[in-house]
Design a protein around this motif. Structure first.
Motif, PDB file in Angstrom:
ATOM      1  N   ARG A  55       0.824  -1.213   0.000  1.00 31.09           N
ATOM      2  CA  ARG A  55       0.000   0.000   0.000  1.00 31.09           C
ATOM      3  C   ARG A  55       0.854   1.257   0.000  1.00 31.09           C
ATOM      4  NH1 ARG A  55      -4.530  -1.933   4.302  1.00 31.09           N
ATOM      5  NH2 ARG A  55      -5.294  -3.681   3.094  1.00 31.09           N
ATOM      6  N   ASN A  56       2.158   1.078  -0.101  1.00 25.72           N
ATOM      7  CA  ASN A  56       3.032   2.244  -0.160  1.00 25.72           C
ATOM      8  C   ASN A  56       2.708   3.045  -1.421  1.00 25.72           C
ATOM      9  OD1 ASN A  56       5.423   3.929  -0.645  1.00 25.72           O
ATOM     10  ND2 ASN A  56       6.298   2.793   1.062  1.00 25.72           N
ATOM     11  N   VAL A  57       2.391   4.353  -1.256  1.00 30.06           N
ATOM     12  CA  VAL A  57       1.938   5.131  -2.424  1.00 30.06           C
ATOM     13  C   VAL A  57       3.105   5.464  -3.360  1.00 30.06           C
ATOM     14  CG1 VAL A  57      -0.032   6.089  -1.203  1.00 30.06           C
ATOM     15  CG2 VAL A  57       2.091   7.400  -1.307  1.00 30.06           C
ATOM     16  N   CYS A  58       4.338   5.292  -2.893  1.00 29.51           N
ATOM     17  CA  CYS A  58       5.491   5.500  -3.771  1.00 29.51           C
ATOM     18  C   CYS A  58       5.937   4.158  -4.351  1.00 29.51           C
ATOM     19  CB  CYS A  58       6.636   6.158  -3.010  1.00 29.51           C
ATOM     20  SG  CYS A  58       6.254   7.837  -2.496  1.00 29.51           S
ATOM     21  N   CYS A  59       4.993   3.340  -4.790  1.00 31.62           N
ATOM     22  CA  CYS A  59       5.303   1.985  -5.222  1.00 31.62           C
ATOM     23  C   CYS A  59       6.033   1.998  -6.563  1.00 31.62           C
ATOM     24  CB  CYS A  59       4.035   1.155  -5.309  1.00 31.62           C
ATOM     25  SG  CYS A  59       2.905   1.687  -6.590  1.00 31.62           S
ATOM     26  N   SER A  61       7.048   0.675 -10.525  1.00 29.95           N
ATOM     27  CA  SER A  61       6.283   0.395 -11.747  1.00 29.95           C
ATOM     28  C   SER A  61       5.876  -1.070 -11.794  1.00 29.95           C
ATOM     29  CB  SER A  61       7.132   0.730 -12.978  1.00 29.95           C
ATOM     30  OG  SER A  61       7.338   2.117 -13.065  1.00 29.95           O
ATOM     31  N   GLU A  64       2.695  -1.225  -9.878  1.00 26.45           N
ATOM     32  CA  GLU A  64       1.615  -0.565 -10.629  1.00 26.45           C
ATOM     33  C   GLU A  64       1.100  -1.451 -11.753  1.00 26.45           C
ATOM     34  OE1 GLU A  64       2.161   4.246 -10.691  1.00 26.45           O
ATOM     35  OE2 GLU A  64       3.338   3.077 -12.112  1.00 26.45           O
ATOM     36  N   PHE A  88      11.142   4.240  -7.774  1.00 16.84           N
ATOM     37  CA  PHE A  88      11.472   5.660  -7.802  1.00 16.84           C
ATOM     38  C   PHE A  88      12.479   5.951  -8.904  1.00 16.84           C
ATOM     39  CE2 PHE A  88      12.546   9.836  -5.821  1.00 16.84           C
ATOM     40  CZ  PHE A  88      11.259  10.276  -5.630  1.00 16.84           C
ATOM     41  N   THR A  89      12.170   5.431 -10.078  1.00 16.83           N
ATOM     42  CA  THR A  89      13.069   5.615 -11.215  1.00 16.83           C
ATOM     43  C   THR A  89      12.336   6.224 -12.405  1.00 16.83           C
ATOM     44  OG1 THR A  89      12.619   3.325 -11.835  1.00 16.83           O
ATOM     45  CG2 THR A  89      14.620   3.725 -10.581  1.00 16.83           C
ATOM     46  N   GLY A  90      11.103   6.713 -12.164  1.00 18.85           N
ATOM     47  CA  GLY A  90      10.395   7.462 -13.193  1.00 18.85           C
ATOM     48  C   GLY A  90      10.113   6.648 -14.451  1.00 18.85           C
ATOM     49  N   ILE A 123      16.689   1.188  -4.077  1.00 17.59           N
ATOM     50  CA  ILE A 123      15.692   2.084  -4.656  1.00 17.59           C
ATOM     51  C   ILE A 123      16.404   3.204  -5.414  1.00 17.59           C
ATOM     52  CG2 ILE A 123      13.910   3.798  -4.045  1.00 17.59           C
ATOM     53  CD1 ILE A 123      13.177   2.063  -1.646  1.00 17.59           C
ATOM     54  N   GLY A 124      15.837   3.630  -6.530  1.00 22.41           N
ATOM     55  CA  GLY A 124      16.299   4.869  -7.163  1.00 22.41           C
ATOM     56  C   GLY A 124      17.298   4.697  -8.289  1.00 22.41           C
ATOM     57  N   THR A 230       7.648  -0.102   5.367  1.00 27.44           N
ATOM     58  CA  THR A 230       6.844  -0.687   4.308  1.00 27.44           C
ATOM     59  C   THR A 230       7.515  -0.492   2.970  1.00 27.44           C
ATOM     60  OG1 THR A 230       4.879  -0.125   5.553  1.00 27.44           O
ATOM     61  CG2 THR A 230       4.602  -0.601   3.220  1.00 27.44           C
ATOM     62  N   THR A 232       8.389  -0.371  -1.048  1.00 26.23           N
ATOM     63  CA  THR A 232       7.712   0.162  -2.226  1.00 26.23           C
ATOM     64  C   THR A 232       7.421  -0.923  -3.258  1.00 26.23           C
ATOM     65  OG1 THR A 232       9.934   0.682  -3.002  1.00 26.23           O
ATOM     66  CG2 THR A 232       8.673   2.465  -2.032  1.00 26.23           C
TER      67      THR A 232
ATOM     68  N   TRP B 323      18.492   8.000   0.009  1.00 28.92           N
ATOM     69  CA  TRP B 323      17.218   8.702  -0.152  1.00 28.92           C
ATOM     70  C   TRP B 323      16.089   7.772  -0.554  1.00 28.92           C
ATOM     71  CZ3 TRP B 323      15.501   8.262  -5.049  1.00 28.92           C
ATOM     72  CH2 TRP B 323      16.453   8.028  -6.044  1.00 28.92           C
ATOM     73  N   MET B 328      10.507   5.572   0.588  1.00 36.30           N
ATOM     74  CA  MET B 328       9.701   4.524   1.214  1.00 36.30           C
ATOM     75  C   MET B 328       8.884   5.090   2.368  1.00 36.30           C
ATOM     76  SD  MET B 328       9.791   2.700   4.258  1.00 36.30           S
ATOM     77  CE  MET B 328      11.475   3.029   4.801  1.00 36.30           C
ATOM     78  N   GLY B 331       6.027   7.238   1.329  1.00 41.71           N
ATOM     79  CA  GLY B 331       4.958   6.421   0.759  1.00 41.71           C
ATOM     80  C   GLY B 331       4.149   5.671   1.782  1.00 41.71           C
ATOM     81  N   ARG B 339       4.322  10.079  -6.223  1.00 42.19           N
ATOM     82  CA  ARG B 339       5.707   9.637  -6.437  1.00 42.19           C
ATOM     83  C   ARG B 339       6.412  10.511  -7.462  1.00 42.19           C
ATOM     84  NH1 ARG B 339       5.616   4.265  -9.463  1.00 42.19           N
ATOM     85  NH2 ARG B 339       5.333   5.773 -11.136  1.00 42.19           N
ATOM     86  N   GLY B 355      10.440  12.721  -8.668  1.00 43.19           N
ATOM     87  CA  GLY B 355      10.304  11.280  -8.790  1.00 43.19           C
ATOM     88  C   GLY B 355      11.448  10.548  -9.441  1.00 43.19           C
ATOM     89  N   GLN B 356      12.569  11.228  -9.654  1.00 44.66           N
ATOM     90  CA  GLN B 356      13.704  10.548 -10.271  1.00 44.66           C
ATOM     91  C   GLN B 356      15.012  11.043  -9.655  1.00 44.66           C
ATOM     92  OE1 GLN B 356      13.876   9.872 -14.552  1.00 44.66           O
ATOM     93  NE2 GLN B 356      12.061  11.129 -14.699  1.00 44.66           N
ATOM     94  N   PRO B 357      16.027  10.178  -9.652  1.00 43.73           N
ATOM     95  CA  PRO B 357      17.348  10.644  -9.228  1.00 43.73           C
ATOM     96  C   PRO B 357      17.815  11.761 -10.169  1.00 43.73           C
ATOM     97  CG  PRO B 357      17.412   8.327  -9.946  1.00 43.73           C
ATOM     98  CD  PRO B 357      15.987   8.754  -9.993  1.00 43.73           C
TER      99      PRO B 357
END
Lengths: 408, 408
Positions: A55-59, A61, A64, A88-90, A123-124, A230, A232, B323, B328, B331, B339, B355-357
């Motif tokens: 449920r993390n909103v910054c999940c 892709s 999604e 978090f890689t757009g 992440i990222g 939690t 992502t 970061w 996380m 979120g 995001r 939303g991106q590095p």
């Protein structure tokens, strides 16, 4: 996999092959490590799929797209990348997932939305598309692997490979489950808090598979916590190939549906406990049983407040029957509680009843219990019939060492 | 007081005496330690009082009675017991508090509800009434003590004495504040999360004093966290003796009211930061600034999700600009966030935007910033004008050592 194995580790069980499921692994080289890090599982035509997601909103892709794809109900493949969560890689992260889906769909001649992708790790950093493409190519040509190979390959900071199995009779047909999971930090409740994959040869409609998985999730994955954080990317997927030949289950009025649901929940409980037992730095496995709450959900929230309390978790690490910290955690949960009806015990021995320390409290059996690996904390709120059990691990120097050194 | 002093400790400031306030300390011997553990503060007639208390529903009798007594608005004495929180001790705990109130009221010739009592220490052991009685008797006959003595005497696992001062002009009258506080574990937001006492010579009505204290609390004590755990005893009291001779402040339309409120908030902010700087095991002081939220309250909740995340706190301990863990935590906060609009920085350098590095992210200044003692994390949600700053400390081996050994 880490070098130091959790003292709570259990040997990898003998998992049966599941008809219609073909796992393979390969080295994509997402990190500079000498191990397989890409898992590719082919699923025969007609496989139903269900899933629960973070449920993390910054999940990511992956999450999604998985959530979208689950809607059409069928699956032909699963790809799991370890070492890079691609979160978090757009748009670049999304492109990598879509490339993987397209590559596999092209190979199998299926629809893109029948290909499910998960990624776990840092992440990222966008997942490198060239490594993903070559890794999948290599996996497609690799030999079929064991479940233990697959379980090891989806792991990151996990210290041991985790699998579970169960079976159920549907009419006179035995259906079988084999499942794998990885943890082991960033584990918190209220969602599927890890990457877990359950495979069964049962014939089940996607809708009923989802109903069973969601119900099991509420009593298993949503009742564990390692560190209240939690991820992502958390995902649990269930795949049912239908190869066992039973009459398709479509709801609880189908013959054998109860047995199927119970076996699925059994697998989920085994998997969730394994994640806790490999919680970062875990030395002890803790079951928090809450009774007497106004509802089961209220009991679960009180249990999680206890299981997430750093002061309770450090007390257990120190083998200290510090029930005062349990009182504190009950009081901060934000749920109905009455200080003067509250009772607290360890390992079946009450330390406090009805809001006061017991006059004849014998600490000896509690002290002995706390020296063990499996700890139970009992809390009775004295208000109603609500009950829940929540599972966690202790908070130790190991957690700090792992997480203050792990490089982003 | 503990032996190893926090690396974030600051010297005790020069706190002025407050007319109408007479502090004394004594040894009640609540624990077997060679230090004063009972603080007794006499307040002249006409002293207004206001307070904020823990929201933990398993609160102590001290908190219950203090919350009741605050309603009548005047105070004549404060008693603080250290080494025993008297929480979760049933009717025996309540009797001990009522005995203290009666003893002091009898001595001063005041009403019982003008005597405020706090206790801090282990939970579940009734405060020994004989030790309390003798300790108060001794304190009544003791010499007046310094603010530093009082600050040290209310402490438990604190590693340094904590005080703050401020002043404000009300018309042509200068009013002065002196305040002390103790921490340093079981510190979480959404209430007054510690024992803190603020003394001023200003003339202020109880209602306006409460209004100012509640507002300051929302932006200071409710914006700090050490370990997300909420004590059963937390209390902040403000006492105003009126001896400065200003025209009594009764609301924000009184001349000088803004200056008074600002000075009170300044003191609260100083005290709250000192608690974080003595957080158990703290090596670094962390300010989390959240902007672009849909509201200030939403920004505060996002800030607290970050500040309570074990994975963020261990990353800072490891001087790692991780970061992804901040992403996380944003979120999982349960607050509105997107995001793809999220930006994250450390020490004023953005690491990720929208939303991106960042392609040209220069980690060198961030790495240098993270080596310091005072760390800032900047988060912009890109949604609205809501903003808040939350303060916490890192999570280190020291926290585990303190709390896995501390005996119940």
């Amino acid at each position: 996999m880490s070098d130091a194995i959790s003292p709570l580790a259990t040997p990898f069980p003998a998992l049966p092959a599941i008809a219609g499921v073909t796992p393979r692994v390969a080295r994509a080289g997402y990190k500079d490590w000498g191990r397989c890090d890409l898992t590719y599982v082919e699923l025969d035509e007609g496989t139903s799929v269900a899933g629960v997601f973070t449920r993390n909103v910054c999940c990511s892709s992956e999450v999604e797209l998985g959530r979208q794809n689950i809607a059409q109900g069928s699956a032909r493949a699963l790809v799991v990348n370890a070492g890079n969560s691609n979160a978090f890689t757009g748009y670049r992260g999304r492109e990598a997932v879509e490339q993987i889906m397209a590559q596999v769909a092209d190979h199998l001649g299926c629809a893109q939305d029948e290909v499910f992708v998960s990624s776990t790790g840092v992440i990222g950093v966008p997942l490198p598309k060239d490594k993903a493409r070559a890794g999948i190519e290599a996996a497609m040509q690799a030999d079929v692997c064991t479940w233990e190979d697959a379980a090891r390959t989806i792991g990151t900071t996990d210290t041991f490979a985790k699998g579970a199995t169960a079976s159920a009779m549907i009419g006179d047909v035995r259906v079988t489950f084999s499942a794998i999971i990885k943890g082991s930090g960033m584990i918190a409740p209220d969602m599927a808090t890890m990457l877990g994959y359950i495979f069964t040869d049962a014939a089940v409609s996607p809708a009923f598979l989802q109903e069973c998985l969601s119900a099991a999730n509420r009593r298993t994955f949503s009742c564990i916590t390692v560190d209240s954080d939690t991820s992502t990317s958390d995902t649990v997927l269930a795949f049912a190939t239908g190869k066992a030949g039973n009459t398709e289950l479509t709801g609880f009025d189908s013959a054998g549906a109860d047995a199927f649901a119970a076996a699925l929940e059994d697998v989920c409980r085994q998997l969730s406990h394994l994640v806790v037992k490999d919680g970062e730095g875990a030395q002890k496995f803790i079951a928090v049983s809450v009774t007497g709450a106004v509802s089961d959900e209220s009991a679960r929230k009180v249990g999680l407040a206890i299981a997430n309390s750093p002061l309770v978790k450090t007390a257990i690490a120190g083998e200290d029957a510090n029930w005062g910290r349990v009182v504190m955690a009950v009081g901060k949960a934000g749920e109905p509680a009455d200080r003067d009806r509250l009772s607290i015990g360890f390992g079946g021995t009450w330390a406090a009843r009805d809001g006061q320390p017991l006059a004849d409290y014998d600490e000896a059996p509690v002290a002995a219990h706390l020296k063990g690996r499996e700890i139970s904390i009992e809390v009775d709120l004295g208000l109603g019939d609500g009950a829940a059990t929540v599972w966690t691990c202790d908070l130790t120097h190991g957690y700090i060492s792992i997480n203050a050194d792990y490089r982003s």
